[in-house]
Design a protein around this motif. Sequence first.
Motif, PDB file in Angstrom:
ATOM      1  N   LYS A  87      28.273 -71.181 -43.105  1.00 35.34           N
ATOM      2  CA  LYS A  87      27.439 -70.512 -44.122  1.00 35.34           C
ATOM      3  C   LYS A  87      26.064 -71.147 -44.236  1.00 35.34           C
ATOM      4  CE  LYS A  87      31.271 -69.057 -47.128  1.00 35.34           C
ATOM      5  NZ  LYS A  87      31.874 -69.185 -48.484  1.00 35.34           N
ATOM      6  N   LEU A  88      25.989 -72.438 -43.916  1.00 37.67           N
ATOM      7  CA  LEU A  88      24.738 -73.178 -44.085  1.00 37.67           C
ATOM      8  C   LEU A  88      23.847 -73.150 -42.834  1.00 37.67           C
ATOM      9  CD1 LEU A  88      26.118 -76.285 -46.009  1.00 37.67           C
ATOM     10  CD2 LEU A  88      24.572 -74.556 -46.925  1.00 37.67           C
ATOM     11  N   VAL A  89      24.230 -72.406 -41.805  1.00 43.56           N
ATOM     12  CA  VAL A  89      23.464 -72.382 -40.555  1.00 43.56           C
ATOM     13  C   VAL A  89      21.971 -72.120 -40.762  1.00 43.56           C
ATOM     14  CG1 VAL A  89      23.084 -71.014 -38.454  1.00 43.56           C
ATOM     15  CG2 VAL A  89      25.360 -71.898 -38.976  1.00 43.56           C
ATOM     16  N   PRO A  90      21.561 -71.185 -41.653  1.00 40.85           N
ATOM     17  CA  PRO A  90      20.120 -70.958 -41.833  1.00 40.85           C
ATOM     18  C   PRO A  90      19.371 -72.169 -42.400  1.00 40.85           C
ATOM     19  CG  PRO A  90      21.404 -69.123 -42.715  1.00 40.85           C
ATOM     20  CD  PRO A  90      22.363 -70.225 -42.439  1.00 40.85           C
ATOM     21  N   HIS A  91      20.095 -73.137 -42.946  1.00 42.20           N
ATOM     22  CA  HIS A  91      19.461 -74.281 -43.605  1.00 42.20           C
ATOM     23  C   HIS A  91      19.668 -75.592 -42.846  1.00 42.20           C
ATOM     24  CE1 HIS A  91      19.063 -71.608 -47.070  1.00 42.20           C
ATOM     25  NE2 HIS A  91      20.347 -71.310 -46.929  1.00 42.20           N
ATOM     26  N   THR A  92      20.262 -75.530 -41.658  1.00 38.51           N
ATOM     27  CA  THR A  92      20.608 -76.762 -40.943  1.00 38.51           C
ATOM     28  C   THR A  92      20.012 -76.779 -39.537  1.00 38.51           C
ATOM     29  OG1 THR A  92      22.691 -75.818 -40.127  1.00 38.51           O
ATOM     30  CG2 THR A  92      22.767 -77.045 -42.207  1.00 38.51           C
ATOM     31  N   TYR A  93      20.007 -77.957 -38.937  1.00 35.95           N
ATOM     32  CA  TYR A  93      19.578 -78.109 -37.545  1.00 35.95           C
ATOM     33  C   TYR A  93      20.247 -79.344 -36.950  1.00 35.95           C
ATOM     34  CZ  TYR A  93      16.310 -81.641 -39.396  1.00 35.95           C
ATOM     35  OH  TYR A  93      15.758 -82.736 -40.025  1.00 35.95           O
ATOM     36  N   TRP A  94      20.333 -79.340 -35.614  1.00 31.02           N
ATOM     37  CA  TRP A  94      20.919 -80.479 -34.923  1.00 31.02           C
ATOM     38  C   TRP A  94      19.881 -81.570 -34.718  1.00 31.02           C
ATOM     39  CZ3 TRP A  94      25.901 -81.365 -34.415  1.00 31.02           C
ATOM     40  CH2 TRP A  94      26.792 -80.286 -34.480  1.00 31.02           C
ATOM     41  N   CYS A  95      20.338 -82.799 -34.888  1.00 34.06           N
ATOM     42  CA  CYS A  95      19.472 -83.968 -34.746  1.00 34.06           C
ATOM     43  C   CYS A  95      20.014 -84.840 -33.613  1.00 34.06           C
ATOM     44  CB  CYS A  95      19.447 -84.753 -36.053  1.00 34.06           C
ATOM     45  SG  CYS A  95      18.590 -86.338 -35.972  1.00 34.06           S
ATOM     46  N   GLY A  96      19.119 -85.308 -32.750  1.00 35.69           N
ATOM     47  CA  GLY A  96      19.534 -86.153 -31.646  1.00 35.69           C
ATOM     48  C   GLY A  96      19.137 -87.602 -31.793  1.00 35.69           C
ATOM     49  N   CYS A  97      18.607 -87.970 -32.961  1.00 36.45           N
ATOM     50  CA  CYS A  97      18.091 -89.331 -33.157  1.00 36.45           C
ATOM     51  C   CYS A  97      19.216 -90.357 -33.270  1.00 36.45           C
ATOM     52  CB  CYS A  97      17.235 -89.397 -34.417  1.00 36.45           C
ATOM     53  SG  CYS A  97      15.759 -88.362 -34.372  1.00 36.45           S
ATOM     54  N   THR A  98      18.996 -91.510 -32.675  1.00 31.97           N
ATOM     55  CA  THR A  98      19.918 -92.630 -32.841  1.00 31.97           C
ATOM     56  C   THR A  98      19.546 -93.393 -34.116  1.00 31.97           C
ATOM     57  OG1 THR A  98      18.510 -94.164 -31.620  1.00 31.97           O
ATOM     58  CG2 THR A  98      20.101 -92.853 -30.343  1.00 31.97           C
ATOM     59  N   ARG A  99      20.410 -94.291 -34.538  1.00 30.26           N
ATOM     60  CA  ARG A  99      20.119 -95.094 -35.735  1.00 30.26           C
ATOM     61  C   ARG A  99      18.850 -95.916 -35.552  1.00 30.26           C
ATOM     62  NH1 ARG A  99      25.854 -97.561 -38.030  1.00 30.26           N
ATOM     63  NH2 ARG A  99      26.830 -95.554 -38.513  1.00 30.26           N
ATOM     64  N   ARG A 100      18.662 -96.471 -34.351  1.00 29.04           N
ATOM     65  CA  ARG A 100      17.462 -97.265 -34.101  1.00 29.04           C
ATOM     66  C   ARG A 100      16.208 -96.403 -34.172  1.00 29.04           C
ATOM     67  NH1 ARG A 100      15.914-102.045 -32.004  1.00 29.04           N
ATOM     68  NH2 ARG A 100      18.059-102.707 -31.641  1.00 29.04           N
ATOM     69  N   GLU A 101      16.271 -95.209 -33.617  1.00 30.65           N
ATOM     70  CA  GLU A 101      15.122 -94.307 -33.660  1.00 30.65           C
ATOM     71  C   GLU A 101      14.797 -93.899 -35.095  1.00 30.65           C
ATOM     72  OE1 GLU A 101      15.595 -92.137 -29.286  1.00 30.65           O
ATOM     73  OE2 GLU A 101      16.657 -91.339 -31.050  1.00 30.65           O
ATOM     74  N   ILE A 102      15.823 -93.670 -35.887  1.00 33.65           N
ATOM     75  CA  ILE A 102      15.600 -93.310 -37.290  1.00 33.65           C
ATOM     76  C   ILE A 102      14.962 -94.476 -38.042  1.00 33.65           C
ATOM     77  CG2 ILE A 102      16.738 -92.728 -39.476  1.00 33.65           C
ATOM     78  CD1 ILE A 102      18.837 -91.218 -37.766  1.00 33.65           C
ATOM     79  N   ALA A 103      15.456 -95.689 -37.798  1.00 39.48           N
ATOM     80  CA  ALA A 103      14.884 -96.866 -38.455  1.00 39.48           C
ATOM     81  C   ALA A 103      13.434 -97.069 -38.053  1.00 39.48           C
ATOM     82  CB  ALA A 103      15.713 -98.104 -38.110  1.00 39.48           C
ATOM     83  N   ASP A 104      13.114 -96.840 -36.770  1.00 37.49           N
ATOM     84  CA  ASP A 104      11.756 -97.049 -36.286  1.00 37.49           C
ATOM     85  C   ASP A 104      10.765 -96.028 -36.847  1.00 37.49           C
ATOM     86  OD1 ASP A 104      12.596 -99.199 -34.822  1.00 37.49           O
ATOM     87  OD2 ASP A 104      12.750 -98.118 -32.916  1.00 37.49           O
ATOM     88  N   SER A 105      11.249 -94.801 -37.118  1.00 37.29           N
ATOM     89  CA  SER A 105      10.351 -93.736 -37.581  1.00 37.29           C
ATOM     90  C   SER A 105      10.498 -93.430 -39.066  1.00 37.29           C
ATOM     91  CB  SER A 105      10.608 -92.459 -36.782  1.00 37.29           C
ATOM     92  OG  SER A 105      11.949 -92.012 -36.972  1.00 37.29           O
ATOM     93  N   SER A 106      11.338 -94.183 -39.746  1.00 36.07           N
ATOM     94  CA  SER A 106      11.645 -93.917 -41.147  1.00 36.07           C
ATOM     95  C   SER A 106      10.396 -93.932 -42.036  1.00 36.07           C
ATOM     96  CB  SER A 106      12.635 -94.960 -41.669  1.00 36.07           C
ATOM     97  OG  SER A 106      12.816 -94.851 -43.056  1.00 36.07           O
ATOM     98  N   LEU A 107      10.445 -93.092 -43.069  1.00 36.37           N
ATOM     99  CA  LEU A 107       9.371 -93.047 -44.058  1.00 36.37           C
ATOM    100  C   LEU A 107       9.567 -94.080 -45.167  1.00 36.37           C
ATOM    101  CD1 LEU A 107       9.047 -89.160 -44.429  1.00 36.37           C
ATOM    102  CD2 LEU A 107       7.622 -90.704 -43.066  1.00 36.37           C
ATOM    103  N   GLY A 108      10.552 -94.939 -44.995  1.00 35.62           N
ATOM    104  CA  GLY A 108      10.866 -95.951 -46.011  1.00 35.62           C
ATOM    105  C   GLY A 108      12.346 -95.934 -46.310  1.00 35.62           C
ATOM    106  N   LEU A 109      12.723 -96.633 -47.362  1.00 34.20           N
ATOM    107  CA  LEU A 109      14.121 -96.699 -47.759  1.00 34.20           C
ATOM    108  C   LEU A 109      14.361 -95.875 -49.018  1.00 34.20           C
ATOM    109  CD1 LEU A 109      14.986-100.478 -47.209  1.00 34.20           C
ATOM    110  CD2 LEU A 109      15.500 -98.539 -45.701  1.00 34.20           C
ATOM    111  N   ALA A 110      15.446 -95.120 -49.013  1.00 30.20           N
ATOM    112  CA  ALA A 110      15.846 -94.371 -50.197  1.00 30.20           C
ATOM    113  C   ALA A 110      16.444 -95.322 -51.227  1.00 30.20           C
ATOM    114  CB  ALA A 110      16.855 -93.295 -49.808  1.00 30.20           C
TER     115      ALA A 110
END
Length: 282
Positions: A87-110
Amino acid sequence: MYTGRFAPSPSGPLHLGSLIAAAASWLDARARGGRWLVRIEDLDRPRSVPGAADAILRALDRLGLHWDGEVLYQSGRFEHYRAALAKLVPHTYWCGCTRREIADSSLGLAADGAHIYPGTCRGGAAHKRALRVRTTTERIGFIDRAQGRCEQVLERDIGDFVLYRADGLFAYQLAVVLDDAAQGITDVVRGADLLDSTPRQIYLQRLLGLPTPRYLHVPVALDAAGEKLSKQTAAAPIEAEPRALRQALAFLGQREAATLEEAVRDWNPRLISPRRAMALTP
């Protein structure tokens, strides 16, 4: 009818920190003449300890915190989670980022310490590791019965968050929203360590057309070292100690009670501290 719930993860036995949340939700439900349900959140199978779910249920029963109806197990609801993702397909997308890639490009910490995802794969991903939901700049707010007004702008404060993990497991945020709706939960009473998850859950409730319950987040109990009482910090298990219930009542700011019936009669959620965490007094 008021319907509350206690939803422990079976990663170890019941301890005082989880008993505080259980007692608060049970007392709030019984004081309102409502139903109190138990849900075992065994979604994260690698973290589930064999026999822990049964041990938690036995401890609740011995303490007099009896539940209504059958216990719900998340591990039996995967088809419902898959249907919701469709049901949520119109609001979702696939992500290929690894944890390291996310940490390197992060906008900060939540607020919960996770990296804020910058939407790197919104335009498409070469690899399908995890499924994320697109967030917006809408301000998601709610009134917590203990913590007061809480709000987040998800795109800024959290980023697009995961609904289906790279390890093939459904994310907690999705499962809890669907399970609360399926069980007809009107009031969620739980620890304040989950306070920052609530706007994400409200966002999913709106996308899926599900009702939003009332929320009451009680302070998290800290040990002498200032760490949250948990299985990870070797919190002592509780069997059926009246002293443990007395400690839970005191932590919640309630009057001392000789029986659970007296505790229900005197229950006053306005006495609960608005702090997110407090030291547990001996």
